[in-house]
Design a protein around this motif. Structure first.
Motif, PDB file in Angstrom:
ATOM      1  N   GLN A  68       0.779  -1.194  -0.003  1.00  0.00           N
ATOM      2  CA  GLN A  68       0.142  -0.043   0.061  1.00  0.00           C
ATOM      3  C   GLN A  68       0.913   1.217   0.057  1.00  0.00           C
ATOM      4  OE1 GLN A  68      -3.275   0.255  -0.406  1.00  0.00           O
ATOM      5  NE2 GLN A  68      -3.020   2.152  -0.536  1.00  0.00           N
ATOM      6  N   ASP A  69       2.077   1.172   0.719  1.00  0.00           N
ATOM      7  CA  ASP A  69       3.015   2.328   0.707  1.00  0.00           C
ATOM      8  C   ASP A  69       3.588   2.677  -0.603  1.00  0.00           C
ATOM      9  OD1 ASP A  69       2.939   2.789   3.314  1.00  0.00           O
ATOM     10  OD2 ASP A  69       4.466   1.444   3.521  1.00  0.00           O
ATOM     11  N   ASP A  70       3.705   1.536  -1.389  1.00  0.00           N
ATOM     12  CA  ASP A  70       4.347   1.647  -2.730  1.00  0.00           C
ATOM     13  C   ASP A  70       3.059   2.230  -3.809  1.00  0.00           C
ATOM     14  OD1 ASP A  70       6.694   0.960  -2.561  1.00  0.00           O
ATOM     15  OD2 ASP A  70       6.223  -1.358  -2.758  1.00  0.00           O
ATOM     16  N   ILE A  71       1.795   1.920  -3.579  1.00  0.00           N
ATOM     17  CA  ILE A  71       0.709   2.335  -4.374  1.00  0.00           C
ATOM     18  C   ILE A  71       0.621   3.985  -3.821  1.00  0.00           C
ATOM     19  CG2 ILE A  71      -1.680   2.302  -4.677  1.00  0.00           C
ATOM     20  CD1 ILE A  71      -1.587  -0.977  -4.088  1.00  0.00           C
ATOM     21  N   GLU A  72       0.476   4.049  -2.664  1.00  0.00           N
ATOM     22  CA  GLU A  72       0.407   5.785  -2.295  1.00  0.00           C
ATOM     23  C   GLU A  72       1.498   6.329  -2.882  1.00  0.00           C
ATOM     24  OE1 GLU A  72       0.100   8.540   1.485  1.00  0.00           O
ATOM     25  OE2 GLU A  72       1.104   6.541   1.898  1.00  0.00           O
ATOM     26  N   SER A  73       2.906   5.772  -3.077  1.00  0.00           N
ATOM     27  CA  SER A  73       3.883   6.638  -3.630  1.00  0.00           C
ATOM     28  C   SER A  73       3.807   6.903  -5.372  1.00  0.00           C
ATOM     29  CB  SER A  73       5.004   5.885  -3.457  1.00  0.00           C
ATOM     30  OG  SER A  73       5.541   5.951  -2.276  1.00  0.00           O
ATOM     31  N   MET A  74       3.125   5.678  -5.914  1.00  0.00           N
ATOM     32  CA  MET A  74       3.081   5.870  -7.256  1.00  0.00           C
ATOM     33  C   MET A  74       1.795   6.818  -7.925  1.00  0.00           C
ATOM     34  SD  MET A  74       3.159   1.729  -8.834  1.00  0.00           S
ATOM     35  CE  MET A  74       2.595   0.901  -7.271  1.00  0.00           C
ATOM     36  N   MET A  75       0.832   6.919  -6.871  1.00  0.00           N
ATOM     37  CA  MET A  75      -0.065   7.771  -7.125  1.00  0.00           C
ATOM     38  C   MET A  75       0.058   9.372  -6.880  1.00  0.00           C
ATOM     39  SD  MET A  75      -2.289   5.822  -8.443  1.00  0.00           S
ATOM     40  CE  MET A  75      -3.493   7.332  -8.796  1.00  0.00           C
ATOM     41  N   VAL A  76       0.749   9.636  -5.577  1.00  0.00           N
ATOM     42  CA  VAL A  76       1.418  10.699  -5.501  1.00  0.00           C
ATOM     43  C   VAL A  76       2.341  11.331  -6.644  1.00  0.00           C
ATOM     44  CG1 VAL A  76       2.587  12.343  -3.712  1.00  0.00           C
ATOM     45  CG2 VAL A  76       0.762  10.685  -2.918  1.00  0.00           C
ATOM     46  N   GLY A  77       3.086  10.405  -6.846  1.00  0.00           N
ATOM     47  CA  GLY A  77       4.234  10.700  -7.904  1.00  0.00           C
ATOM     48  C   GLY A  77       3.413  11.167  -9.164  1.00  0.00           C
ATOM     49  N   ILE A  78       2.382  10.428  -9.394  1.00  0.00           N
ATOM     50  CA  ILE A  78       1.611  10.787 -10.828  1.00  0.00           C
ATOM     51  C   ILE A  78       0.895  11.934 -10.772  1.00  0.00           C
ATOM     52  CG2 ILE A  78       0.050   9.885 -12.327  1.00  0.00           C
ATOM     53  CD1 ILE A  78       0.834   6.950 -11.883  1.00  0.00           C
ATOM     54  N   LYS A  79       0.137  12.219  -9.509  1.00  0.00           N
ATOM     55  CA  LYS A  79      -0.808  13.339  -9.552  1.00  0.00           C
ATOM     56  C   LYS A  79      -0.044  14.800  -9.124  1.00  0.00           C
ATOM     57  CE  LYS A  79      -4.853  10.665  -8.290  1.00  0.00           C
ATOM     58  NZ  LYS A  79      -5.771  10.564  -7.256  1.00  0.00           N
ATOM     59  N   GLY A  80       1.245  14.528  -8.387  1.00  0.00           N
ATOM     60  CA  GLY A  80       1.618  15.663  -7.819  1.00  0.00           C
ATOM     61  C   GLY A  80       2.339  16.441  -8.735  1.00  0.00           C
ATOM     62  N   PHE A  81       2.712  17.824  -8.405  1.00  0.00           N
ATOM     63  CA  PHE A  81       3.326  18.874  -9.304  1.00  0.00           C
ATOM     64  C   PHE A  81       4.841  18.419  -9.255  1.00  0.00           C
ATOM     65  CE2 PHE A  81       5.015  23.124  -9.960  1.00  0.00           C
ATOM     66  CZ  PHE A  81       4.508  23.273 -11.467  1.00  0.00           C
ATOM     67  N   LYS A  82       5.702  18.938 -10.427  1.00  0.00           N
ATOM     68  CA  LYS A  82       6.844  18.425 -10.677  1.00  0.00           C
ATOM     69  C   LYS A  82       7.790  19.615 -10.995  1.00  0.00           C
ATOM     70  CE  LYS A  82       4.685  15.127 -12.466  1.00  0.00           C
ATOM     71  NZ  LYS A  82       3.706  14.349 -11.422  1.00  0.00           N
ATOM     72  N   GLY A  83       7.309  20.464 -11.218  1.00  0.00           N
ATOM     73  CA  GLY A  83       7.966  21.833 -11.808  1.00  0.00           C
ATOM     74  C   GLY A  83       8.341  21.442 -13.170  1.00  0.00           C
ATOM     75  N   HIS A  84       9.789  21.835 -13.312  1.00  0.00           N
ATOM     76  CA  HIS A  84      10.461  21.511 -14.627  1.00  0.00           C
ATOM     77  C   HIS A  84      11.013  19.830 -14.365  1.00  0.00           C
ATOM     78  CE1 HIS A  84      10.593  26.023 -14.866  1.00  0.00           C
ATOM     79  NE2 HIS A  84      10.312  25.713 -16.109  1.00  0.00           N
ATOM     80  N   ILE A  85      11.214  19.301 -15.538  1.00  0.00           N
ATOM     81  CA  ILE A  85      11.613  18.119 -15.744  1.00  0.00           C
ATOM     82  C   ILE A  85      12.774  17.883 -16.836  1.00  0.00           C
ATOM     83  CG2 ILE A  85      11.165  15.435 -15.902  1.00  0.00           C
ATOM     84  CD1 ILE A  85       8.118  16.290 -15.368  1.00  0.00           C
ATOM     85  N   LYS A  86      13.927  17.648 -16.448  1.00  0.00           N
ATOM     86  CA  LYS A  86      14.964  17.600 -17.613  1.00  0.00           C
ATOM     87  C   LYS A  86      15.609  16.163 -17.520  1.00  0.00           C
ATOM     88  CE  LYS A  86      14.612  22.062 -18.362  1.00  0.00           C
ATOM     89  NZ  LYS A  86      14.353  22.516 -19.840  1.00  0.00           N
TER      90      LYS A  86
END
Length: 401
Positions: free
Chosen positions: A254-272
């Motif tokens: 469940q921790d991994d699933i939470e990290s996956m969803m937060v990573g996908i939905k969260g704001f990342k600024g610039h990505i290089k």
């Protein structure tokens, strides 16, 4: 293509299997719910038809995944780009990168490779600990992922590592695919990105010739991935406190699933993303009679130097470094407003953490460290001041700024 049966347990879905897997995927209630979130503008029936029309994995990635990634970049970032000028889009490579986000590191790479003109994407190494949900396993295998088997005993682990290595060589040489693999098992939670020699030892379990020949046949490209903001930073900090305070604490699925969803939905600024040159020419400068342990340590250090020197550093990174050190050494790299904004951001992220005996000072230090390490490592790589890089600098004469 005839794929040896020995790879059946780890390989991606092949085109002939897609109809059966599509049926299973489209019938899953949880997948239907996720699809509704990702494709709110179309009905599930229309999406199903789009999926069923995809006859190959690459068609699925272009028709289904690419638009989702475009939308994520548009809505959850300030842009995502790659510098691929050091590699040839007609060739196939094994991309070895630092690891920030469970899902998006490799997913964005797939999109970026298509954007710069590659005819195909990557086959992605993914740990079996992330594949406990059946529909997730189906989806990532459609997306050309192969399985890293981690939950095995020692003898089984050796066989699994050899099978995986042989599959990577097969994917590059016979399938004419690119491969992506993280430089270490799991994400570097503190952003101190160091290549594990064990990854290289696994790679040479397949292939032919000397150890250097086997690595050269994988055409390794060190890949630096830089996110301005890490949406999972507060989850990583929370994990550090759990590990500090709770004996034998371990992450759950469940921790991994939470990290996956937060990573996908969260704001990342610039990505290089930045691709260093393929290391084959450099490998040719190594002595073939070098002791194994020294060889793997040397190559790991070189990959680190290439990744660290190609980081894209943001104002956040410099602010974090100065806040951590209690000085203003890098004040020329940011404005007072950027410093204030980042301090506010850190506290807002910490406010998201809900746990007993919450240690705000410790959590703040952990989060600042995550953003500061790229500055430290970039400096060490470009000036040759890190312990790993000093040895390389004296040995090969590189690492000077």
């Amino acid at each position: 293509m005839n794929i040896p049966e020995e790879f059946d347990s780890i390989r991606p879905i092949v085109p002939e299997e897609l109809p059966e897997v599509y049926d299973r995927l489209l019938a899953d209630p949880q997948f239907r719910q996720v699809a509704g979130y990702m494709f709110p503008e179309v009905t599930f029936e229309d999406l199903s038809q789009r999926i069923l029309q995809c006859k190959t994995n690459l068609e699925f990635q272009k028709a289904i995944c690419y638009p989702v990634l475009q939308k994520l970049i548009r809505e959850r970032s300030w842009g995502c780009s790659v510098d691929a000028t050091s590699i040839n889009i007609k060739h196939r490579y094994t991309f070895v990168s630092n690891h920030r986000d469970i899902v998006l590191d490799s997913a964005f790479l797939d999109k970026l490779l298509l954007d710069v003109g590659f005819e195909t994407t990557c086959e992605i190494a993914i740990g079996d600990n992330l594949l406990t949900i059946p529909w997730v396993k189906d989806l990532v295998r459609i997306n050309k992922s192969f399985t890293v088997e981690r939950t095995l005993h020692s003898i089984e682990m050796y066989r699994a590592s050899k099978r995986m290595s042989e599959y990577m060589h097969f994917a590059i040489k016979e399938k004419n695919e690119n491969v992506w693999i993280a430089q270490r098992e799991g994400r570097a939670k503190d952003s101190n990105d160091l290549t594990q020699p064990a990854i290289l030892k696994m790679m040479v379990m397949g292939g032919e010739g000397s150890l250097i020949d086997r690595l050269a046949s994988l055409h390794i490209v060190p890949l630096a991935i830089s996110y301005e903001f890490d949406p999972c930073d507060y989850l990583k900090a929370r994990e550090f406190q759990f590990k500090r305070d709770v004996p034998f604490w371990k992450k759950t699925a469940q921790d991994d699933i939470e990290s996956m969803m937060v990573g996908i939905k969260g704001f990342k600024g610039h990505i290089k993303y930045h691709c260093a040159p393929c290391i084959n020419e450099w490998l040719g400068s190594l002595k073939h009679d070098m002791p194994k342990s020294q060889l793997f340590d040397t190559i790991a250090a070189y990959i680190d130097q290439q990744i660290h020197s190609n980081y894209r550093l943001f104002a956040n990174n410099y602010v974090a470094h100065d806040l951590l050190q209690g000085n203003k050494d890098y004040s020329s790299m940011y404005t007072p407003q950027q410093r204030s904004s980042f301090e506010q951001y850190i506290m807002a992220q910490i406010d998201k953490i809900d746990m007993e005996n919450k240690d705000t000072d410790f959590l703040r230090e952990r989060m600042l460290t995550m953003y500061a390490y790229p500055v430290r490592n970039h400096k060490a790589a470009t000036e040759g001041t890190g312990s790993r890089f000093k040895a390389l600098k004296s040995h090969f004469g590189f690492g000077k700024s």
